[in-house]
Design an enzyme around this catalytic site. Structure first.
Site, PDB file in Angstrom:
ATOM      1  N   ASP A 391       0.826  -1.196   0.000  1.00 62.05           N
ATOM      2  CA  ASP A 391       0.000   0.000   0.000  1.00 62.05           C
ATOM      3  C   ASP A 391       0.871   1.260   0.000  1.00 62.05           C
ATOM      4  O   ASP A 391       2.061   1.212   0.304  1.00 62.05           O
ATOM      5  CB  ASP A 391      -0.907  -0.012   1.235  1.00 62.05           C
ATOM      6  CG  ASP A 391      -2.184   0.791   1.035  1.00 62.05           C
ATOM      7  OD1 ASP A 391      -2.225   1.621   0.099  1.00 62.05           O
ATOM      8  OD2 ASP A 391      -3.138   0.584   1.811  1.00 62.05           O
ATOM      9  N   GLU A 394       3.229   5.248  -3.582  1.00 64.01           N
ATOM     10  CA  GLU A 394       3.704   6.424  -4.339  1.00 64.01           C
ATOM     11  C   GLU A 394       4.735   7.276  -3.598  1.00 64.01           C
ATOM     12  O   GLU A 394       5.527   7.912  -4.301  1.00 64.01           O
ATOM     13  CB  GLU A 394       2.526   7.287  -4.815  1.00 64.01           C
ATOM     14  CG  GLU A 394       1.570   7.811  -3.813  1.00 64.01           C
ATOM     15  CD  GLU A 394       0.601   6.771  -3.288  1.00 64.01           C
ATOM     16  OE1 GLU A 394       0.260   6.927  -2.121  1.00 64.01           O
ATOM     17  OE2 GLU A 394       0.239   5.816  -3.980  1.00 64.01           O
ATOM     18  N   ASP A 464      -7.802   5.199  -3.418  1.00 65.04           N
ATOM     19  CA  ASP A 464      -8.905   5.352  -2.468  1.00 65.04           C
ATOM     20  C   ASP A 464      -9.999   6.242  -3.051  1.00 65.04           C
ATOM     21  O   ASP A 464     -10.247   7.362  -2.587  1.00 65.04           O
ATOM     22  CB  ASP A 464      -8.374   5.945  -1.164  1.00 65.04           C
ATOM     23  CG  ASP A 464      -7.331   5.047  -0.507  1.00 65.04           C
ATOM     24  OD1 ASP A 464      -7.287   3.849  -0.837  1.00 65.04           O
ATOM     25  OD2 ASP A 464      -6.560   5.545   0.324  1.00 65.04           O
TER      26      ASP A 464
END
Length: 796
Positions: A391, A394, A464
C-alpha cells in the site's frame, strides 16, 4: 553496471571523444550523433521497431541507467543517407529524418507514412541548480496529426479515453498512477524516460513532455502497426509480464480492516458455509499494533496470538491470504532505527498522520535488501502468506514542504526520481521473493505504478476513490489507459473506498445498487476484489439469499468462476504474446472511428464486449450536499442502457444468444442482475465448472461455447497453477479452430505436459443461439467429444 548500461556508455563515450565540426555527423552501427550548436543529438536503434533519441548539452557526460528500460540494443541494420537538408536513418521498419539546420526529427513507418514529428525549435534543455546539483529542465515538443487519437499517460481520474486536448501534471498520487507514455491509433508509441514531475500537454499547435528535472531529453519511439503491436514493443523495451497464480483470478474479499485473526478466518468460514466462491482474503493494516510501530512486520500478540494458525486455517479451507506492508515505518520500529542509522530514511512524514512515520529510500539497493529481510523474517517465512498488498506505494506525503523534494536519495534529489518510487519499491519485494522461492508465484497488489512495473508480478488498483456513480464511470477509462501503457493488470475497489456520500453504508439501499453495478464491472477486470472503508462489504452484509442485492452479487461471483478457463488462457496470451486483458476498443476496432473515444465500453480478452452500468436505475434518492439520502426502491419498470456495438463483426448478447450486426447503437434492458455483455462472432469460450474455489475441480467435462458467424480460434492454456515451471515449458495447450463456412470445429493435439494434467476429458460443444442456453443457464450441447489428447474434427 548492467550490460545495457555498458553498451550505451561505450557508444556514447566513443562519440563524445571525437572533435566534431558544427553540423558534422558521426555514424555507428545502430545510429548517429549530430551536433547542432550547443546540443548533441544521439539517435540509436534498439531494434528495427524501437529507436531512442537523446538530446543533451554538447559534450555532457550521461553516466546513468534507465530504471524502466531493460532492453539492450540489438545489432540493427541501419542505412544512413544524407542530402543538403537532412540525415535519414532507415531500418526495416522505421525511417527517421533529422533536419540538418534545426535538428528536428521526423518519424515514418517503412512505407514513409509520417507518424510523428518534433516541432522546429521544440527542444528545451535549460540548465539550473537544484538541491546543490547541476540539472536541467527538459522539454520536447511534437506535432501530431490533428485527426489522430492518443491514449496512455497511466491511470488518470478525468474520465477521458483519448488524451487529445489534455494538460496534466504527471506526478504520482493516491488515485493517479502516472506513466509518461502515449500510444497512437496510427500504430506508434512514445515513452518519455524521465522520473521527475512532468507536464504533458496536447493542443492543436503542439504536444509536449516538460520535466522539471533531467540530465537530457531522453525518449523512445516505437512502431507496432496497431495498438497490440505498440504494447508489445513497450514490453520489449521495459519487460515482459509473468504469470499470476491461477487462484488470483477468483474472488477476493477485503475490508478496511479485519481487526483480529478470528475475524479474518471467520469471513472465509462464512463464505464456505454459504457456498459463495472465494479464493482470497486480505489482512489490512494495524495487525502490528499501534501507529508508533506502524508496519513493524510482526503481529500484535493480543489480536493475532497465533498468526501461523490463522494462515493454516485459511489454507485448510482452500483459500489464500494477502498481507499488507507499507514503505513507511513508525518511529519505534526496529526498521526505522536501522534505516535511520544507515541514513536510509527519506526525511518526510508519510501515512498515518501524527505518527512520525517515514519511508525508506527505495532507490537504494541495500535498503531494499534490508526491507525484504524484515518482511521475510517477520511475515513470509513465518506464516507463509500467499501474496502482498504493498500500500501507499507512491508514497503518501503528509505536510508537504519544498525541502522534502530537495533531499538526497541514493539516485539523486528526491524530486528527480519521485515518479519511480513504486517501481523501485515493488522491484525490491518481487525480486527478493523470487530469489527466495520459485514454488510460489509473486503476486503483489499495489496502489501506484510506473513504466516497467509489469515485470514484477504486480496488479495495480485505482486508489482510495470515493463511492459515486461518476467516479465509477471514470474507473473504466482509467483502467483502459493504464493497460495501454503496457501494464495489463489493474482493478479498483469494488464499491469504492470512501462511502461517505451514502450515509449508513450497507444499510443504505442506494449503496446496494452502486455496489452491485461496481461488482459487475469488477467481474470483468483482471482482479475481482471487494474492498473499502466506512462499511462492511461481505455478501452476507447485504441481506439473505433471495434478496435482490445478495442474488445479484452471488450471480456475478459465480459467473467469474465459470469464466476462469477463459481468463487464465487470456493471461497466458498476456505473458506469451504481449496481449492485454482489459482492452480499449482501439485495440480491436481501430478502423471504426466511432469506437475510438468511447470511455465506458471495452473488450475483456478478445471475445467479450463489456458496458458497465454507471447510473442509478432502481433506487431513487435525494441529493443533500452531494450525499445520497432517503433511498426509495422501485423495480416496477425495467430500465435500459445504450450500447455501441463496434463495426466489422457480428455480436451475440451473452444473456439471450440473440445476434446483432456491428456498427450500431442498441438499447439493452438492464435489470439489476444484468450487465450489458456481448460476445464477438467467431469467439470460442471455454466454460468452467461451478466451484467454490478456483482449483476445486479439474475441467474433465468442459463446455465449449462457439459463437458462429465468423472463423475463430482459441487456445486453452493449463499448468500447475502456482510455480514457475511454466517458464521451462511445463504446461499444456489445446487449440480450438472454428471454420464457419464448413461449420466444423477442429481440436488440436495437446501440446506439452505438466504434472497432474488431464489426459482424457470430455468437451461438450455448444453452438450459441437463442435456444441453446445462455448466460449462467445450462447449455444444450450439439455434440460431446471424448478427447484423449489427439486431434479431432467435428462438423456441427
Amino acid at each position: 553496471m548492467t550490460k545495457n548500461f555498458l553498451v550505451l556508455i561505450s557508444i556514447f563515450v566513443f562519440i563524445a571523444g571525437i572533435n566534431c565540426r558544427a553540423n558534422s555527423i558521426i555514424k555507428n552501427d545502430q545510429g548517429i550523433q549530430k551536433s547542432i550548436g550547443s546540443v548533441d543529438i544521439k539517435v540509436q536503434f534498439y531494434s528495427p521497431q524501437i529507436v531512442r533519441v537523446v538530446k543533451s548539452k554538447k559534450g555532457a557526460d550521461l553516466p546513468y541507467e534507465s530504471l524502466s528500460v531493460i532492453k539492450t540494443p540489438e545489432d540493427v541494420l541501419v542505412q544512413v543517407t544524407e542530402d543538403d537538408n537532412a540525415v535519414t536513418l532507415s531500418s526495416s521498419s522505421m525511417v527517421i529524418s533529422i533536419k540538418k539546420n534545426t535538428g528536428a526529427i521526423e518519424f515514418f513507418d517503412a512505407d514513409h507514412r509520417l507518424l510523428i514529428s518534433e516541432k522546429t525549435n521544440g527542444t528545451t534543455i535549460e540548465p539550473k541548480k537544484y538541491a546543490g546539483v547541476e540539472v536541467f529542465n527538459v522539454k520536447q515538443c511534437f506535432q501530431l496529426d490533428p485527426n489522430e487519437f492518443i491514449y496512455g499517460l497511466g491511470q488518470l481520474q478525468h474520465g477521458k479515453m483519448s488524451q487529445r486536448g489534455q494538460e496534466v501534471l504527471l506526478k504520482q498520487d493516491n488515485k493517479e498512477s502516472v506513466i509518461p507514455f502515449i500510444l497512437s491509433n496510427k500504430g506508434y508509441g512514445v515513452f518519455w524516460d524521465n522520473y521527475s514531475p512532468t507536464k504533458f500537454s496536447d493542443s492543436q499547435n503542439e504536444t509536449f513532455f516538460d520535466s522539471e528535472i533531467g540530465q537530457c531529453v531522453d525518449y523512445y519511439v516505437m512502431i507496432g502497426g496497431d495498438a497490440d503491436g505498440v504494447v508489445a514493443q513497450m514490453r520489449e523495451l521495459t519487460g515482459d509480464v509473468p504469470m499470476f497464480p491461477y487462484w488470483t483470478y477468483g474472488y477476493w474479499q477485503s475490508r478496511e480492516r479485519y481487526k483480529t485473526q478470528f475475524e479474518t478466518v471467520g469471513v472465509v468460514e462464512k463464505y464456505r458455509e454459504l457456498g459463495i466462491p472465494l479464493d482470497g482474503i486480505i489482512q489490512d493494516w494495524r495487525y502490528w499494533g499501534e501507529d508508533s510501530v506502524w508496519n513493524r512486520m510482526a503481529f500484535d500478540e493480543t489480536r493475532f496470538p497465533d498468526p501461523k494458525r490463522m494462515v493454516d486455517q485459511v489454507h485448510d479451507m482452500n483459500a489464500h491470504l494477502m498481507i499488507v506492508a507499507w514503505p513507511g515505518f513508525g518511529p519505534l520500529t526496529k526498521q526505522y532505527a536501522e534505516f535511520k542509522s544507515r541514513n536510509m530514511l527519506l526525511n518526510f512524514l508519510t501515512w498515518p498522520p501524527n505518527s512520525g512515520t517515514k519511508p525508506y529510500d527505495v532507490y537504494n539497493p541495500t535498503a531494499r535488501d534490508i526491507y525484504w529481510e524484515y518482511l521475510n523474517e517477520g511475515v513470509f517465512s513465518f506464516i507463509h502468506n500467499d501474496a502482498w498488498w504493498l500500500d501507499s506505494s507512491e508514497p503518501d506525503h503528509i505536510e508537504v514542504k519544498d525541502e522534502d523534494f530537495e533531499q538526497p536519495t541514493f539516485l539523486g534529489p528526491y524530486r528527480s526520481v519521485l515518479n519511480a518510487f513504486p517501481l523501485e519499491h515493488i522491484k525490491g519485494v518481487s525480486t527478493h521473493q523470487r530469489a527466495t522461492t520459485d514454488k510460489k508465484r509473486v503476486f503483489i497488489l499495489t496502489r501506484s505504478a510506473f513504466a516497467g512495473q509489469q515485470r514484477y508480478g504486480a496488479n495495480s488498483w485505482s486508489g482510495d476513490v470515493v463511492t459515486d456513480w461518476d467516479v465509477l464511470r471514470k474507473q473504466i477509462s482509467a483502467g483502459l489507459n493504464f493497460s495501454l501503457c503496457g501494464i495489463p493488470y489493474w482493478n479498483s475497489d469494488i464499491g469504492g473506498f470512501f462511502v461517505w456520500r451514502f450515509p449508513g453504508g450497507v444499510d443504505n439501499k442506494a449503496f446496494h445498487e452502486i455496489y452491485v453495478r461496481w461488482l459487475q464491472f469488477g467481474t470483468f477486470c483482471p482482479m475481482m476484489r471487494s474492498h473499502g472503508t466506512d462499511t462492511p462489504r461481505e455478501i452476507y452484509q447485504f441481506g439473505d439469499k433471495g434478496e435482490w442485492t445478495y442474488n445479484a452479487i452471488e450471480k456475478f461471483i459465480n459467473l467469474r468462476y465459470r469464466l476462469l478457463p477463459y481468463i487464465y488462457s487470456t493471461s497466458w496470451e498476456v505473458t506469451s504474446k504481449s496481449s492485454t486483458m482489459m482492452r480499449a476498443l482501439v485495440m480491436d476496432f481501430a478502423e471504426d472511428k466511432k469506437a475510438l473515444d468511447i470511455n465506458n465500453e471495452y473488450m475483456f480478452g478478445k471475445s467479450f464486449l463489456v458496458c458497465p452500468v454507471t447510473e442509478p436505475m432502481y433506487v431513487k434518492t435525494k441529493k443533500d450536499e452531494t450525499k445520497y439520502v432517503d433511498p426509495v426502491e422501485n423495480f416496477s419498470k425495467v430500465k435500459s442502457t445504450l450500447v455501441y456495438l463496434p463495426a466489422g463483426t457480428q455480436w451475440f448478447d451473452f444473456w439471450t444468444g440473440k445476434s446483432f450486426n456491428g456498427g450500431q447503437t442498441i438499447e439493452k434492458k438492464t435489470p439489476i442482475d444484468i450487465l450489458p455483455l456481448y460476445v464477438k462472432a467467431g469467439s470460442i469460450v471455454p466454460w468452467g465448472p461451478e466451484v467454490q474455489y478456483a482449483s476445486e475441480e479439474k475441467a474433465d467435462d468442459m463446455e465449449i461455447r462457439i459463437f458462429t458467424g465468423a472463423d475463430g480460434e482459441f487456445t486453452l492454456y493449463e499448468d500447475e497453477g502456482d510455480n514457475y515451471n511454466y517458464e521451462d515449458g511445463v504446461y499444456s495447450t489445446i487449440t480450438f479452430k472454428w471454420n464457419d463456412v464448413a461449420q466444423t470445429l477442429t481440436i488440436s493435439d495437446h501440446q506439452g505436459e505438466f504434472p497432474g494434467m488431464l489426459h482424457e476429458r470430455q468437451f461438450r460443444l455448444v453452438l450459441v443461439n437463442e435456444t441453446s442456453g445462455t448466460g449462467l443457464t445450462e447449455s444444450t450441447p450439439v455434440k460431446t467429444v471424448s478427447y484423449t489428447g489427439k486431434a479431432v474434427s467435428e462438423k456441427l
